[in-house]
Write a protein that holds these residues in place. Sequence first.
Motif, mmCIF file in Angstrom:
data_model
loop_
_atom_site.group_PDB
_atom_site.id
_atom_site.type_symbol
_atom_site.label_atom_id
_atom_site.label_comp_id
_atom_site.label_asym_id
_atom_site.label_seq_id
_atom_site.Cartn_x
_atom_site.Cartn_y
_atom_site.Cartn_z
ATOM 1 N N ASP A 174 0.819 -1.223 0.000
ATOM 2 C CA ASP A 174 0.000 0.000 0.000
ATOM 3 C C ASP A 174 0.844 1.262 0.000
ATOM 4 N N ASN A 175 2.015 1.184 -0.607
ATOM 5 C CA ASN A 175 2.878 2.350 -0.770
ATOM 6 C C ASN A 175 2.919 2.761 -2.242
ATOM 7 N N PRO A 176 3.052 4.071 -2.514
ATOM 8 C CA PRO A 176 3.187 4.505 -3.906
ATOM 9 C C PRO A 176 4.450 3.937 -4.535
ATOM 10 N N LEU A 177 4.359 3.609 -5.803
ATOM 11 C CA LEU A 177 5.517 3.099 -6.541
ATOM 12 C C LEU A 177 6.307 4.288 -7.078
ATOM 13 N N THR A 178 7.550 4.421 -6.615
ATOM 14 C CA THR A 178 8.394 5.548 -6.997
ATOM 15 C C THR A 178 9.583 5.041 -7.798
ATOM 16 N N VAL A 179 9.781 5.625 -8.977
ATOM 17 C CA VAL A 179 10.888 5.230 -9.851
ATOM 18 C C VAL A 179 12.088 6.120 -9.541
ATOM 19 N N PRO A 180 13.238 5.552 -9.185
ATOM 20 C CA PRO A 180 14.405 6.375 -8.849
ATOM 21 C C PRO A 180 14.962 7.106 -10.073
ATOM 22 N N GLN A 181 15.717 8.168 -9.794
ATOM 23 C CA GLN A 181 16.361 8.919 -10.864
ATOM 24 C C GLN A 181 17.338 8.010 -11.632
ATOM 25 N N ASN A 182 17.424 8.265 -12.928
ATOM 26 C CA ASN A 182 18.337 7.498 -13.797
ATOM 27 C C ASN A 182 18.081 5.993 -13.688
#
Length: 257
Positions: free
Chosen positions: A143-151
């Motif tokens: 139940d956490n947002p999916l965050t795409v890391p930089q690069n």
Amino acid sequence: MATGAEPRTLEARATIMENPIYIALSRQDALRRQMDVVANNLANMTTPSYKNQRMMFLEYLAKPAATPVEKVSMVQDYGVLRNTAPGPITSTNNPLDVALQGDGYLAVETRDGQKFTRNGHLTLDLDRQIVDVNGLPVLDEQDNPLTVPQNAGAITITADGMVSSSQGQIGRLKVVRFEREQFMKELGGGLYTADEEPRPAPNTKVIQGAVEDSNVQSVVEMTQMIEISRQYANNQKIIDAEHERQRNAITKLSRLS
């Protein structure tokens, strides 16, 4: 006694004369709302994952006041049935887009808690969170947002919903299902809510780079629209004929008096 009963008898007769018009009007009213549903289907023909809808009708038995008639059969629409059949899957070549093959739903976070959608047209927001078409964060299994890391490089999404990049796994999409899918409430924007607790959907396959199209068939909807228009016109003819019959009866009775 006869004098006291006569007005009620005349009133009853007048009401009985009006009953055919009331019945036809109830059908016309239901047809008007049915036309609204068909028009909404056509308007959403290109909306991803939209499910076409149909009106449900029943016979409504009413007892008119001041008449000896026990019951009069009316037409009543009592709900909308959503066709949950899947729409065709179209390739978009967008690595963030996903189509769900099965009865699953993606979970997204809103101010009012979790809501659910099958519209898999996803993008990144300014915080590099994966969001849906409404800008709502798509959630993982925790139940956490999916965050795409930089690069992060190229993003891959496997059939079981695992989102990864060249830097490793990001998280698995939360894909759920509902036992009573027909009871889910549509909120607009492709979002749904449900009274029951969501369950895991292990049999739902996630297809990367594609979206599910609407399951609306334009030919079927246009045919429905034509049929509704014809039924509405036929009911209007019944009302006009009944009105003319009553007018003639009143004219003849006035001459006798």
